[in-house]
Scaffold this active site. Structure first.
Site, PDB file in Angstrom:
ATOM      1  N   HIS A  43       6.022 -34.125  -0.716  1.00 35.35           N
ATOM      2  CA  HIS A  43       6.108 -35.216   0.826  1.00 35.35           C
ATOM      3  C   HIS A  43       8.124 -35.243   0.675  1.00 35.35           C
ATOM      4  O   HIS A  43       8.303 -36.349   1.237  1.00 35.35           O
ATOM      5  CB  HIS A  43       5.338 -35.865   1.037  1.00 35.35           C
ATOM      6  CG  HIS A  43       5.743 -36.050   2.698  1.00 35.35           C
ATOM      7  ND1 HIS A  43       4.479 -36.797   3.332  1.00 35.35           N
ATOM      8  CD2 HIS A  43       6.360 -36.112   3.031  1.00 35.35           C
ATOM      9  CE1 HIS A  43       5.005 -36.164   4.342  1.00 35.35           C
ATOM     10  NE2 HIS A  43       6.185 -36.330   4.827  1.00 35.35           N
ATOM     11  N   GLU A  59      -2.461 -39.169   0.289  1.00 31.16           N
ATOM     12  CA  GLU A  59      -0.908 -39.118  -0.519  1.00 31.16           C
ATOM     13  C   GLU A  59      -0.802 -40.290  -1.177  1.00 31.16           C
ATOM     14  O   GLU A  59      -1.346 -41.407  -0.469  1.00 31.16           O
ATOM     15  CB  GLU A  59       0.006 -38.981   0.577  1.00 31.16           C
ATOM     16  CG  GLU A  59      -0.061 -37.807   0.908  1.00 31.16           C
ATOM     17  CD  GLU A  59       1.399 -36.763   2.109  1.00 31.16           C
ATOM     18  OE1 GLU A  59       2.201 -38.462   1.890  1.00 31.16           O
ATOM     19  OE2 GLU A  59       1.442 -36.100   1.997  1.00 31.16           O
TER      20      GLU A  59
END
Length: 322
Positions: free
Chosen positions: A284, A265
């Protein structure tokens, strides 16, 4: 001399800042995902007594030792895979986590991804925006009567179980670390992960990222699931073998996936998941609603202040090496 706390990856919520100010603490913050080239000199200069971990690739021994005064590392969340907990233990630095603060927000997000897939919402939205109004082609379903398999029945998984039961779903769960006496009353305990994967119409992941769970949902695991099953991941991206998931979604091993987390990420712009029509994604954000962010900040800052002032910390907030 006042304590100094640095929030890595942006400031905490105003309610958290107020707690730090009331304790006479100097509160500073970096930009999101600071690189070491800029971070280490900054920490060496300001000598923080505690770090609050928000958006950073990893807090390792080098980051922690940049300030000889460091007394605590606190995660602004529950998952601590971005903190080298073992290194912190070797250095004698306690690691704290805001366990349960964002549980309801993440649980709601998991159910939202599930409902969006079952009701085919992304395609229906695009269809109507494009001028369509044909209802006969719609193939949406109910979740009532379907079986939800929860992997990890902690603070978040337990809320998911309650919410899913209210929708009329049958809930089964796998969590080898919870004793029978503490098992959620809304979920039937399944002692074998393979059995859960084979039974569930929807598999929702709520386990921490550990050496045991890394890559746990791989090609073999996906092959055990029903061909019309859905996978929901609001845990950690590394729990799922992404290339295996892409292959499973392409060849019909499973029907669809709802993903809030990725590995790494932020994910690459060319991630093959983006080209798949049977995937719905979010960046997220399951645990960062305004309500959850306030609760995370309040819980984190209260714990940091308590530790710096030498008061006892509830054991559930203390993270120990795996």
């Amino acid at each position: 001399m006042p304590f100094t706390v640095v929030s890595l990856g942006g400031p905490v919520a105003p309610e958290g800042e107020a707690i730090l100010r009331a304790a006479g603490i100097v509160s500073l913050a970096t930009d999101p995902y600071p690189g070491k080239a800029e971070l280490l000199p900054f920490l060496t200069e300001v000598q923080p007594d505690a770090l609050i971990v928000r958006l950073i690739e990893r807090v390792d021994a080098e980051v922690m030792t940049a300030s000889p005064k460091l007394k605590a590392v606190a995660k602004h969340g529950a998952g601590t895979n971005d903190i080298d907990v073992a290194a912190a233990a070797r250095l004698g630095i306690p690691v704290l986590a805001a366990v349960g603060a964002n549980a309801h927000s993440v649980a709601e997000h998991a159910l939202t991804l599930l409902l969006a897939l079952v009701k085919d919402l992304p395609a229906q939205d695009a269809f109507v925006r494009g001028g369509g109004w044909e209802k006969k082609a719609y193939r949406g379903h109910e979740i009532r009567g379907r079986t939800l398999g929860i992997v990890g029945l902690g603070a978040i998984g337990s809320v998911v179980a309650r919410l899913a039961a209210a929708f009329g779903m049958t809930v089964i769960a796998y969590d080898p670390y919870i004793p029978d006496a503490a098992f959620d009353p809304y979920a039937e305990r399944v002692s074998d992960l393979n059995a859960l994967l084979a039974r569930a119409d929807v598999v929702s992941l709520h386990c921490p990222l550990t050496a045991e769970t890394r890559g746990m949902i791989d090609g073999r695991a996906l092959g055990l699931m029903k061909r019309d099953a859905l996978l929901i991941n609001t845990a950690r991206g590394e729990v799922v073998d992404e290339p295996a998931l892409v292959a499973a979604l392409k060849d019909g091993t499973i029907a669809a996936a709802g993903l809030d987390v990725f590995a790494p990420e932020p994910p690459a712009a060319a991630n093959p998941l983006w080209a798949l029509p049977n995937v719905i994604v979010s960046p997220h954000v399951g645990g960062v609603t305004e309500e959850a962010r306030r609760e995370l900040s309040v819980m984190t800052c209260r714990n940091v202040v308590a530790l710096l002032e030498g008061r006892e910390i509830d054991g559930r907030f203390l993270v120990r090496p795996a």
